[in-house]
Design a protein around this motif. Sequence first.
Motif: not given
Lengths: 81, 162
Positions: B130-136
Motif C-alpha cells: 500500500e502506498i500512502r504519502r506517509s510511506g509504503t
Amino acid sequence: MANLLYFGRVSDVGVDGPVDIPSGLKTVRDLRRWLCEGDPGLGAVLRETTIKAIVNGDIAADDTRVSNTDEIAFFSPMSGG
Amino acid sequence: MMAASVIEIAPKVLKPEALMTEFRRTAKDAGAVVSFTGIVRSEPGDDPVLALNLQTYPGYTDRMVADHVSSARARWTVTNVLVHHRTGRVEAGEAIVLVAVAARHRQAAFLATDYLMDQLKSRTPLWKQEIRRSGTRWIEPRGADADDLARWDRPHGVGSLS
C-alpha cells in the motif's frame, strides 16, 4: 550456484541473485539459518515463522532439500486479489 | 460447447467493461455470466491510499493462477473463465482484478467466481504494497481471508452442489 529470490517483506531486506550454498547445507532450514547468520538485516525478517519458501516452483517445508542447482524463493504471506 | 480460459497477469490497465463485452461474446451458450471486479480503495482521510503495488514471481504466478482455474473447473461445470490481474503500480480508483465465469446455470458461476477470488487473495504468488504519502507498507492476509479460504475445504459445505 543456487538462485535466491525474495518476495513481499523479505524483498525489502534481501537482494535477488545467485548464491553459492556451502556443501554442508542440505535443507531449507539449514539454508535459512545460514542466510540469517550471514546477514543480520535479512535475518531479522527471514527468521519469522510466517516467512515460507518455494523451491523450484513448489511450496517447500523446512526439511525440503536444497542444492546449488535450485531456485529458492523466500516470501512473506501472499496477498493478491 | 467450447471451454476457454483467458488468464492475464500483467501491468497494463484493466478495462472491465471492454473485457466483459468480449467475454460475453465468446461465452455464447452460457445461461449465466458472473463477474467480480476488485478496485483499489483510497480510504479517504488524512493519509489516503495513493496506489497499490503488486509484486509477482514471474512464471510461477501465471502457473498458479492456471492451477486455480483448473481446480475450479474440476469442481464446477463452467464453460468460459477469465482472470485478469494487474501487476506493478495500480492507482486508487482503478480496477486491480477481474474474474468472470460463464456456465449453463448460475450456482456454478457464482461459486467458481467466489472460489477463484479467494485463491487469488491468499494462495497466489502476489504481494501487495500500500502506498500512502506517509510511506509504503506490505499488506498481509486478514483473519477473514483465512476463513474465506477454509470454506472451500469443507467436504459438504458451500462448494458442493449436492
